[in-house]
Design a protein around this motif. Structure first.
Motif, short mmCIF file in Angstrom:
data_model
loop_
_atom_site.label_atom_id
_atom_site.label_comp_id
_atom_site.label_asym_id
_atom_site.label_seq_id
_atom_site.Cartn_x
_atom_site.Cartn_y
_atom_site.Cartn_z
N PRO A 1 0.81 -1.22 0.00
CA PRO A 1 0.00 0.00 0.00
C PRO A 1 0.85 1.27 0.00
O PRO A 1 1.96 1.28 0.53
N ARG A 2 0.28 2.32 -0.56
CA ARG A 2 0.93 3.63 -0.52
C ARG A 2 0.72 4.22 0.87
O ARG A 2 -0.38 4.22 1.40
N ILE A 3 1.80 4.74 1.45
CA ILE A 3 1.74 5.30 2.80
C ILE A 3 1.88 6.82 2.71
O ILE A 3 2.90 7.32 2.23
N GLU A 4 0.86 7.54 3.16
CA GLU A 4 0.92 8.99 3.15
C GLU A 4 1.99 9.47 4.14
O GLU A 4 2.17 8.89 5.21
N GLU A 5 2.68 10.55 3.78
CA GLU A 5 3.82 11.03 4.57
C GLU A 5 3.47 11.33 6.03
O GLU A 5 4.24 10.99 6.94
N PRO A 6 2.33 11.99 6.33
CA PRO A 6 2.02 12.29 7.76
C PRO A 6 1.85 11.04 8.62
O PRO A 6 1.92 11.13 9.85
N VAL A 7 1.64 9.88 8.00
CA VAL A 7 1.44 8.64 8.76
C VAL A 7 2.68 8.30 9.58
O VAL A 7 2.59 7.81 10.71
N TYR A 8 3.87 8.59 9.04
CA TYR A 8 5.10 8.24 9.74
C TYR A 8 5.23 9.01 11.05
O TYR A 8 5.69 8.45 12.06
N ALA A 9 4.81 10.29 11.05
CA ALA A 9 4.86 11.07 12.29
C ALA A 9 3.88 10.52 13.31
O ALA A 9 4.18 10.45 14.52
N LEU A 10 2.70 10.11 12.85
CA LEU A 10 1.71 9.54 13.76
C LEU A 10 2.23 8.25 14.39
O LEU A 10 2.05 8.02 15.60
N ILE A 11 2.86 7.41 13.59
CA ILE A 11 3.39 6.13 14.09
C ILE A 11 4.52 6.38 15.09
O ILE A 11 4.59 5.73 16.14
N THR A 12 5.38 7.35 14.78
CA THR A 12 6.47 7.67 15.71
C THR A 12 5.92 8.16 17.05
O THR A 12 6.39 7.75 18.12
#
Length: 416
Positions: free
Chosen positions: A214-225
């Motif tokens: 799946p394509r992962i939107e960039e803001p998702v990485y900050a949420l996961i962190t």
């Protein structure tokens, strides 16, 4: 379940420490370098610590895979509160020795003889202890005594101790001064940064054949962190659930909304706070001097220890709130840019006069629509007022949350 849907060759975020997925973050590379240095030295103790889920077992597996078995004989101990005699029995069993019915003196004699024989043929025994925080003090002393034994001027074995943060306190105990003096390298693993979290996720996905699906939107990485505090095991848990969620709904993208939903689901299952609910600070990589320092004064009261854990948990939650606040402020800035763009378009329209523009915040909502441009300005004014109200509410909420968390941390630290 979702592997076939996305075309993966395996599950990318399994919890087992599989060296195929070993990610060489700055901290993990440094820890591995210290362990390699220890192997080159051929003596002493090497200590690696880290909070729960930071990748210590995977790091140990990576080291074992690099070992030259023609020269080294690894003996692994997965400590689960073994007493000193059980430690000796595990070592004896790993060396192919009989240990049932043998007393401590016989076990020590047999282990020393076997290690001397290994050293005589040009090899060296390496004792690797995982979860070393569970070893009792007398078990550590047995390892130290064995490391003192030499054959032809060479130590008969070397020890690598990997444990959680509290193991550093164990090593500072007054009775372990001689062991501390034999520690030649030590490192504390820190959690991943936001950029490293992004690289970590993509590294594991690419290992199983990910091609942006799946394509992962960039803001998702900050949420996961923010939700995982950069702890690899927590990242694995959350990403595995996200992929399962998307696979079940046959979606080929991971966005902010779905990520927030899954974070809430997991937190409800494992309890409030960051997932999963584990204690520990997101500390920097401390080195040998921190391990060598003896404990100052008496051991703290259990209440003080529990309070320190509460402080660490609140600090972790505060860090997560700050990440979420930054995300919301970025969205607010984006909204402001959209409003400015719409105002610029309105200014370029010839029928709009300067007074109308200057009075945009006081446009009469009950006035007749008039020209199409004036109706557009009414809509802009409404949107702008709503945005300001939302921004004010956001700022108040953030201030209250940050002030409350900061005050709680100050109170707990004052009690230490």
């Amino acid at each position: 379940m979702y592997e076939s849907f996305f075309g993966f060759s395996a599950r990318p975020f399994q919890l087992m420490p599989d060296t195929r997925f070993f990610f060489k973050s700055a901290g993990h590379q440094r820890a591995l370098a210290y362990m390699r240095y220890g192997l080159q030295q051929g003596q002493g103790f090497i200590v690696i610590t880290g909070d729960v889920g930071t990748g210590k077992s995977l790091l140990l597996n990576a080291l074992v895979n690099e070992m030259d078995t023609e020269r080294l004989v690894p003996v692994r101990i997965a400590s689960s509160r073994l007493d000193h005699e059980q430690v000796l029995k595990v070592i004896a069993g790993s060396l192919g020795l009989e240990y049932e019915g043998r007393d401590k003196a016989a076990l020590l004699r047999d282990i020393e003889t076997a290690c001397q024989q290994v050293t005589a043929i040009g090899k060296r025994v390496i004792v690797l202890v995982d979860e070393a925080q569970n070893l009792p003090t007398d078990g550590l002393e047995e390892l130290r005594m064995l490391s003192n034994v030499e054959h032809c001027g060479q130590p008969i074995l070397q020890c690598f101790l990997l444990g959680q943060r509290e193991f550093r306190n164990t090593l500072r105990a007054p009775g372990l001064e001689q062991l501390r003096q034999r520690v030649i390298a030590a490192y504390h693993l820190r959690p991943l940064s936001e950029s490293e979290t992004r690289q970590y996720i993509q590294h594991r996905l690419k290992t199983v054949g990910w091609r942006d699906d799946p394509r992962i939107e960039e803001p998702v990485y900050a949420l996961i962190t923010g939700a995982t505090l950069g702890i690899p095991r927590r990242i694995n848990l959350l990403m595995d659930r996200l992929l399962l969620n998307c696979g079940l709904d046959e979606l080929h993208y991971i966005d902010e909304e779905r990520t927030r939903t899954v974070i809430r689901e997991v937190e409800q299952e494992v309890g409030s706070g960051n997932l999963p609910a584990e204690e520990g600070e997101a500390g920097e990589g401390e080195g040998l001097s921190d391990v060598m320092a003896p404990a100052s004064g008496d051991v703290r009261h259990p209440v003080a220890i529990r309070t320190a854990a509460d402080t660490a948990r609140l600090e972790s939650e505060l860090a997560a709130v700050k990440v979420q606040l930054n995300t919301l402020m970025e969205r607010n800035a984006h909204l402001a840019r959209q409003l400015e763009a719409r105002l610029e378009v309105a200014r370029e329209t010839e029928v709009v006069t300067e007074p109308i523009i200057s009075d945009i915040d006081t446009v009469d909502d009950t006035a007749s629509p008039g020209l199409q441009t004036e109706a557009t300005l009414d809509d802009i004014a409404d949107t702008r007022r709503s945005a300001r109200r939302w921004q004010a509410a956001l700022v108040v909420t953030a201030v209250v949350v940050l002030a409350g968390a900061g005050f709680a941390i100050w109170v707990l630290q004052a009690r230490l």
